[in-house]
Design an enzyme around this catalytic site. Structure first.
Site, mmCIF file in Angstrom:
data_model
loop_
_atom_site.group_PDB
_atom_site.id
_atom_site.type_symbol
_atom_site.label_atom_id
_atom_site.label_comp_id
_atom_site.label_asym_id
_atom_site.label_seq_id
_atom_site.Cartn_x
_atom_site.Cartn_y
_atom_site.Cartn_z
ATOM 1 C CG LEU A 154 -1.375 7.304 1.627
ATOM 2 C CD1 LEU A 154 -2.171 7.801 0.415
ATOM 3 C CD2 LEU A 154 -2.329 6.999 2.790
ATOM 4 N NE ARG A 170 15.800 -10.544 40.167
ATOM 5 C CZ ARG A 170 17.104 -10.726 40.357
ATOM 6 N NH1 ARG A 170 17.609 -11.948 40.395
ATOM 7 N NH2 ARG A 170 17.911 -9.685 40.492
ATOM 8 C CD GLU A 206 -2.572 0.788 8.726
ATOM 9 O OE1 GLU A 206 -3.793 0.866 8.975
ATOM 10 O OE2 GLU A 206 -1.982 -0.285 8.507
ATOM 11 C CD GLN A 212 1.982 -1.919 49.101
ATOM 12 O OE1 GLN A 212 2.181 -0.713 48.969
ATOM 13 N NE2 GLN A 212 1.252 -2.430 50.069
ATOM 14 C CB SER A 269 -0.535 8.960 18.994
ATOM 15 O OG SER A 269 -0.240 7.592 19.152
ATOM 16 N N GLY A 283 14.698 -5.461 34.677
ATOM 17 C CA GLY A 283 15.987 -4.861 34.989
ATOM 18 C C GLY A 283 16.934 -4.941 33.798
ATOM 19 C CB ILE A 313 6.411 1.490 0.452
ATOM 20 C CG1 ILE A 313 6.191 2.940 0.000
ATOM 21 C CG2 ILE A 313 5.343 0.558 -0.106
ATOM 22 C CD1 ILE A 313 4.966 3.614 0.576
ATOM 23 C CG PHE A 337 -1.930 1.004 1.377
ATOM 24 C CD1 PHE A 337 -3.156 0.866 0.736
ATOM 25 C CD2 PHE A 337 -1.734 2.114 2.195
ATOM 26 C CE1 PHE A 337 -4.163 1.819 0.890
ATOM 27 C CE2 PHE A 337 -2.727 3.070 2.357
ATOM 28 C CZ PHE A 337 -3.941 2.926 1.706
ATOM 29 N NE ARG A 395 -6.276 5.285 11.147
ATOM 30 C CZ ARG A 395 -6.516 6.330 10.365
ATOM 31 N NH1 ARG A 395 -7.662 6.983 10.472
ATOM 32 N NH2 ARG A 395 -5.618 6.715 9.467
#
Length: 383
Positions: free
Chosen positions: A125, A267, A363, A278, A366, A339, A158, A123, A242
């Site tokens: 574009l 671990r 495509e 936590q 953001s 890590g 492309i 495609f 999309r």
């Protein structure tokens, strides 16, 4: 075992669960590390998908694209291997415009070979100075009598460039200013004047290239839609695919969450499992919640499209934006909890950070998705 509980959601039908099992089996057998020859691996994966019948969903014989099935495939394949997802996605994106707008003759000539996995699709574009701004395309399409066009210009970034059998090319045909003056063409890869000007290496290896068009002669019968319909062809194709980018991001996020959870529970640190910290639990909780939210957005958009909703630009943009941003955060958490291993070349966590980054760009970046969503919200709330 992979989590397929989402397939019990009301978005899906029994055939989608069968399809997911089929894709999962294929991925477990074929989505292995691809080595250094990315072109050869992409060709081999595409051929294997064709032989297994998987490409029937990306290139449907009846012309009906099942967006939920496309999303399920990309979700599963991306969780296994980015290149497998890429190979499947390009079979669909590189033929979607033909499926939606092609004549019966074009469909008969190009679709069966891609469906069989014996020919790759692309495609074309983007250009050096025109990515998100489609109206800025500079490649030209000039009439050559009544039966042909001449294409001149350059396309870049492309996917499948250099190994595709054909390219869907968008060019300025001049019927009107801006986006209304574009047309779309199917251009065979062996057309005289079509050159591979450069191969592009990226962080997560995929076949990418810059293409040159030097007075490439294309028959008018290879045009998709009417002259000046190029923007319509491009947007309609992206409206289908999309949401599937969001699905690929979802698959990467699922793998990142799996890695994070596995590392946290195995671990040992300060006399106990890393999971007992936590902050580790917070990382897992955030990724798990965002994965679920991504899945809901992705499969809502796909379901709406499959129900016949004329345009799902808002919903597909929401899905792509949220799922791709989530994938970046989930991959980063996986690296952090591993890590030093997480930044070691060859480790899956390190690989994921490279795989997911491009999803926030291609495509529609953001930032462009946010523009689409904001404009849609404005239009929905107008009196």
């Amino acid at each position: 075992m992979p989590d397929h509980d989402f397939l019990d959601w009301p978005f899906f039908e029994p055939r989608h669960r069968d399809w997911a099992a089929e894709v999962e089996t294929f991925a477990a057998q074929h989505a292995a590390p691809h080595g250094d020859d990315v072109d050869a691996a992409t060709i081999a994966l595409t051929r294997a998908m064709g032989e297994a019948g998987l490409l029937r969903m990306a290139v449907p014989a009846d012309g009906r694209l099942d967006v939920r099935a496309l999303c399920i495939a990309r979700d599963i394949l991306a969780r296994h291997a980015g290149l497998a997802d890429f190979a499947f996605a390009m079979a669909g994106l590189g033929t979607g415009s033909i499926t939606l707008f092609g004549s019966d003759a074009l469909k008969a000539e190009y679709l069966p070979r891609v469906r069989a996995g014996t020919s790759l699709a692309a495609f074309a574009l983007s250009e050096p100075e025109a990515g998100s701004d489609v109206a800025a395309l500079a490649t030209t399409a000039t009439r050559d009598g009544n039966a042909h066009w001449r294409l001149s210009g350059q396309k870049t970034w492309i996917s499948n460039g250099g190994i595709a059998g054909h390219y869907i090319v968008f060019a300025r045909s001049g019927e009107a200013p801006g986006a209304r003056g574009l047309s779309a063409f199917v251009v065979p890869a062996d057309s005289p004047g079509l050159t591979i000007d450069a191969r592009i290496e990226v962080a997560a290896p995929h076949p990418l290239a810059t293409l040159g068009f030097d007075d490439v002669r294309v028959p008018d019968s290879n045009r998709l839609g009417a002259p000046g319909d190029g923007f319509k062809v491009a947007m309609a194709t992206l409206d289908v695919f999309r949401a599937t980018v969001g699905a690929a991001a979802l698959g990467f996020s699922r793998r990142a969450l799996d890695l994070t959870l596995e590392r946290a529970t195995t671990r040992k640190i300060f006399g106990g499992p890393l999971f007992d910290q936590q902050m580790s639990q917070a990382a897992i909780a955030d990724s798990a919640t965002e994965v679920e939210a991504s899945a809901l957005l992705v499969y809502r958009a796909a379901w709406l499209k499959d129900q016949g909703t004329p345009r799902v630009s808002r919903e597909a943009s929401m899905a792509k934006l949220y799922a791709t941003e989530t994938a970046q955060r989930a991959a980063d958490r996986a690296v952090q909890i591993h890590g030093g291993l997480g930044v070691t070349k060859g480790h899956k966590a390190e690989e994921l950070t490279r795989e997911v980054r491009a999803l926030r760009v291609y495509e529609g970046a953001s930032e462009i998705q946010r523009v689409i969503i904001a404009r849609a919200e404005r239009d929905r709330h107008r009196p």
